[in-house]
Every structure is written in C-alpha cells, then in structure tokens.
Scaffold this active site. Structure first.
Site, PDB file in Angstrom:
ATOM      1  CB  CYS A 129       7.168  20.504  20.230  1.00 63.24           C
ATOM      2  SG  CYS A 129       5.674  19.523  19.914  1.00 63.24           S
ATOM      3  CB  CYS A 189       5.107  14.494  19.664  1.00 65.71           C
ATOM      4  SG  CYS A 189       4.519  16.159  19.244  1.00 65.71           S
ATOM      5  CB  CYS A 244       7.949  17.620  16.839  1.00 62.62           C
ATOM      6  SG  CYS A 244       8.110  16.861  18.465  1.00 62.62           S
ATOM      7  CD  GLN A 277      -4.539  -8.697  15.567  1.00 59.56           C
ATOM      8  OE1 GLN A 277      -5.545  -8.089  15.251  1.00 59.56           O
ATOM      9  NE2 GLN A 277      -4.546 -10.003  15.766  1.00 59.56           N
ATOM     10  CG  ASN A 278      -1.850  -8.820  22.004  1.00 58.42           C
ATOM     11  OD1 ASN A 278      -2.902  -8.569  21.419  1.00 58.42           O
ATOM     12  ND2 ASN A 278      -1.561 -10.025  22.462  1.00 58.42           N
ATOM     13  N   GLY A 294      -5.432 -16.531  19.451  1.00 57.92           N
ATOM     14  CA  GLY A 294      -6.154 -15.587  20.310  1.00 57.92           C
ATOM     15  C   GLY A 294      -6.586 -14.314  19.645  1.00 57.92           C
ATOM     16  CB  THR A 295      -6.580 -12.633  16.677  1.00 56.62           C
ATOM     17  OG1 THR A 295      -7.197 -11.491  16.053  1.00 56.62           O
ATOM     18  CG2 THR A 295      -6.172 -13.633  15.613  1.00 56.62           C
ATOM     19  N   PRO A 347     -10.154 -20.764  21.945  1.00 54.76           N
ATOM     20  CG  PRO A 347     -10.722 -19.673  23.934  1.00 54.76           C
ATOM     21  CD  PRO A 347      -9.749 -19.644  22.799  1.00 54.76           C
ATOM     22  CG  HIS A 381      -2.803  -3.064  16.132  1.00 56.96           C
ATOM     23  ND1 HIS A 381      -3.848  -3.891  16.479  1.00 56.96           N
ATOM     24  CD2 HIS A 381      -2.907  -2.896  14.780  1.00 56.96           C
ATOM     25  CE1 HIS A 381      -4.541  -4.208  15.396  1.00 56.96           C
ATOM     26  NE2 HIS A 381      -3.988  -3.630  14.358  1.00 56.96           N
TER      27      HIS A 381
HETATM   28  P1  OAD Z   1     -10.543  -9.625  20.273  1.00 57.68           P
HETATM   29  O1  OAD Z   1     -10.996  -9.164  21.611  1.00 57.68           O
HETATM   30  O2  OAD Z   1     -11.293  -9.155  19.083  1.00 57.68           O
HETATM   31  O3  OAD Z   1     -10.526 -11.214  20.226  1.00 57.68           O
HETATM   32  C1  OAD Z   1      -9.939 -11.962  21.242  1.00 57.68           C
HETATM   33  C2  OAD Z   1      -9.901 -13.418  20.821  1.00 57.68           C
HETATM   34  O4  OAD Z   1      -9.234 -14.145  21.832  1.00 57.68           O
HETATM   35  C3  OAD Z   1     -11.273 -14.080  20.616  1.00 57.68           C
HETATM   36  O5  OAD Z   1     -11.275 -14.794  19.386  1.00 57.68           O
HETATM   37  C4  OAD Z   1     -11.369 -15.052  21.809  1.00 57.68           C
HETATM   38  O6  OAD Z   1     -12.111 -16.225  21.495  1.00 57.68           O
HETATM   39  C5  OAD Z   1      -9.915 -15.373  22.037  1.00 57.68           C
HETATM   40  N1  OAD Z   1      -9.544 -15.838  23.393  1.00 57.68           N
HETATM   41  C6  OAD Z   1     -10.119 -15.537  24.577  1.00 57.68           C
HETATM   42  N2  OAD Z   1      -9.459 -16.126  25.589  1.00 57.68           N
HETATM   43  C7  OAD Z   1      -8.432 -16.806  25.023  1.00 57.68           C
HETATM   44  C8  OAD Z   1      -7.376 -17.627  25.539  1.00 57.68           C
HETATM   45  N3  OAD Z   1      -7.220 -17.837  26.856  1.00 57.68           N
HETATM   46  N4  OAD Z   1      -6.521 -18.182  24.647  1.00 57.68           N
HETATM   47  C9  OAD Z   1      -6.648 -17.959  23.322  1.00 57.68           C
HETATM   48  N5  OAD Z   1      -7.612 -17.201  22.779  1.00 57.68           N
HETATM   49  C10 OAD Z   1      -8.492 -16.633  23.617  1.00 57.68           C
HETATM   50  O7  OAD Z   1      -8.983  -9.243  20.185  1.00 57.68           O
HETATM   51  P2  OAD Z   1      -8.072  -9.078  18.880  1.00 57.68           P
HETATM   52  O8  OAD Z   1      -8.474 -10.011  17.809  1.00 57.68           O
HETATM   53  O9  OAD Z   1      -6.668  -9.094  19.336  1.00 57.68           O
HETATM   54  O10 OAD Z   1      -6.835  -2.874  17.891  1.00 57.68           O
HETATM   55  O11 OAD Z   1      -8.454  -7.604  18.467  1.00 57.68           O
HETATM   56  C11 OAD Z   1      -7.812  -7.024  17.362  1.00 57.68           C
HETATM   57  C12 OAD Z   1      -7.695  -5.539  17.538  1.00 57.68           C
HETATM   58  O12 OAD Z   1      -8.978  -4.975  17.890  1.00 57.68           O
HETATM   59  C13 OAD Z   1      -6.826  -5.120  18.709  1.00 57.68           C
HETATM   60  O13 OAD Z   1      -5.442  -5.140  18.399  1.00 57.68           O
HETATM   61  C14 OAD Z   1      -7.289  -3.710  18.962  1.00 57.68           C
HETATM   62  C15 OAD Z   1      -8.780  -3.943  18.910  1.00 57.68           C
HETATM   63  O14 OAD Z   1      -9.553  -2.860  18.576  1.00 57.68           O
HETATM   64  C16 OAD Z   1      -6.628  -1.581  18.092  1.00 57.68           C
HETATM   65  O15 OAD Z   1      -6.842  -1.064  19.159  1.00 57.68           O
HETATM   66  C17 OAD Z   1      -6.118  -0.852  16.885  1.00 57.68           C
END
Ligand code: OAD
Length: 245
Positions: A146, A123, A126, A97-98, A183-184, A210, A115
C-alpha cells in the site's frame, strides 16, 4: 528444587512467564543491566511508536542489526526443558515477552507472544502482515504494497499489547495454580503484573533468575537462584522422575 518439582507433578495447573534472561545462552542480550540493549540504545529514541513514526529508518537500523542475531539464534537447554514439561503435560502454556520465537523452535506449542514477534512485519496503515523472510534488510526501510513503511512485528513502547495475547495471558494467569517466572526483571507493564494477577488468584509463584527481580521480595514464593539454562533442565528432570515413580 524438589519442592518445586513436586508442585509441577501433583496435577496443579502450571504456566510460565518468560523474559530476555531465558535467551541469554542462545546469544541474545538482555535489555537491562550491564551490556543490556537499553544501556547502549535509548528505547524512547529507537523503540517508541512515536519515534518510529517520526524516524522509522533509525528504528529500522537498530532492528535490522538485532534481527541478524535473532534469526541466527537456536534454542538453549532452558527452552528445551520447558518444551519437555509441556510434552509431559506438566506445563499448560508459556507467556513470553521475547520476540525471538525460540520457544516454538524448541517444540513448545502453547506460546503466547505478549510483545509480538520478529518473524513478521506489519503495516500500520492497512494492517497487512508479511513474513520478515520476504525482505533483505540491506535496503531499509521495507515497504508495504500500500506504500506505507512496514514496522517490525514486535510491540513498541506506547503501543497496545496484541488483544488476543493480552486476553489469553490474563485468563491463563487467573486460572493457573503455579507460575514459573523466568529470566525477567519484571519492570515492564503490563507483563510485570501477570504474576500479581496469578498470586491474587491463589497461584504459587516460582522465580528462576540469577538475580533478584522486582517481584522477588514481595510476590515470589520460591526463588530458584541461577541461570535458566542450568536450573530448568534440572527441574524438568526432577519433575519427570517423579512422574516415572
Ligand atoms: P530485562 O533485560 O529487563 O531482564 C532480564 C532478566 O534476565 C534480569 O532479571 C536478569 O537477571 C535475568 N537473567 C540474565 N541472565 C539470565 C539467565 N541466564 N537465566 C535466567 N535469567 C537471566 O528483560 P525483560 O524482563 O524480558 O519490551 O524485559 C521486558 C521487556 O523490556 C522486553 O520484552 C522488552 C524490553 O523493553 C519491549 O521491547 C516492549
């Protein structure tokens, strides 16, 4: 840890889904939680496609600020460990997602950017794409040939997921036998559904975080509780040790 390392080495088809947490130790903040980007900026105001259309300069000011950090960041031991697993044939691909490109910088080849990414500007008129490196973000916003204002290559709220990434991510999630969810917070759809898709098709879900996420109580089979930059190098070392035996 040992059980999960064995899962990876006995020929199962493994993939990873990564989020902002994997890049924290590269100096890139997460979105949610204390100090997260969305605690300082309202995403609906800065990162929704309609707010971009009505006030692109405001979205660009945030993105230009972010881009400085993204372009300066380097892969950390978590990114390197995933690249090592792929190199040994133990990880088929990463769905990320990064937008930071750090998986590719670490040497991972099969990376699905769910993402979009920060390397390109697009753009909306176009559909031309430009490398971000062509622009100095000192004079905003950048323009297409454009005449239209360019948008960062990251997917904004309210925009569809790029079609190829979406189709590939679903296919990989349906076919995998192990999914590492790293990490999500698993709060943003449709990415948050990919572990469910994998689980429904029989995969084992291993979470590395964590803190518990939206998936931990109901979907996760193994939680390796800890920071990705600590846990993943240990996992990669354990898995490659089994390979050597
Ligand atoms: P979040 O900020 O929602 O979540 C980050 C996660 O990383 C949390 O569950 C933390 O506990 C965990 N975390 C923190 N430090 C960590 C570490 N050192 N090792 C492992 N995990 C750790 O981020 P995402 O889930 O990536 O989308 O967010 C999803 C989407 O929301 C992003 O891609 C973005 C955002 O809005 C768009 O912009 C479309």
């Amino acid at each position: 840890m040992t059980d999960v390392a064995k899962l990876l080495t006995n020929g199962r088809r493994a993939i990873a889904l990564t989020g902002a947490g994997i890049s924290v130790s590269s100096g890139i903040p997460t979105f949610r939680g204390q100090g997260g980007l969305w605690s300082r900026f309202d995403p609906m105001e800065f990162a929704h496609i309609e707010s971009f259309r009505s006030n692109p300069v405001r979205s660009w000011e945030l993105f230009a600020e972010l881009a400085k950090g993204l372009f300066a960041a380097r892969p950390n031991p978590a990114h390197l460990a995933l690249a090592e697993l792929e190199h040994h044939g133990l990880l088929r691909c990463i769905i990320t997602q990064n937008i930071d490109g750090l998986h590719q910088a670490a040497g991972s080849r099969e990376v699905i950017e769910f993402h979009g990414n920060a390397r390109e500007l697009v753009c909306l008129n176009c559909r031309a794409h430009y490398p971000a490196s062509m622009f100095s973000f000192d004079s905003l916003p950048p323009y297409c040939n454009c005449g239209e204002i360019l948008k960062p290559g990251a997917v904004f709220f309210g925009e569809p997921i790029p079609k190829t990434a979406l189709l590939r991510a679903y296919a990989e999630s349906q076919q995998c036998q192990v999914m590492l969810v790293i990490g999500t917070s698993a709060l943003v759809e449709p990415a948050a559904s990919l572990p469910l898709v994998a689980k429904e098709h029989g995969a084992i879900i291993v979470e590395i975080n964590p803190e518990p996420s939206a998936l931990t109580a109901t979907v996760t089979d193994y939680l390796l509780e800890g920071e990705a930059e600590v846990v993943l190098p240990q996992l990669a070392a354990a898995a490659t040790n089994y390979l050597a035996i």
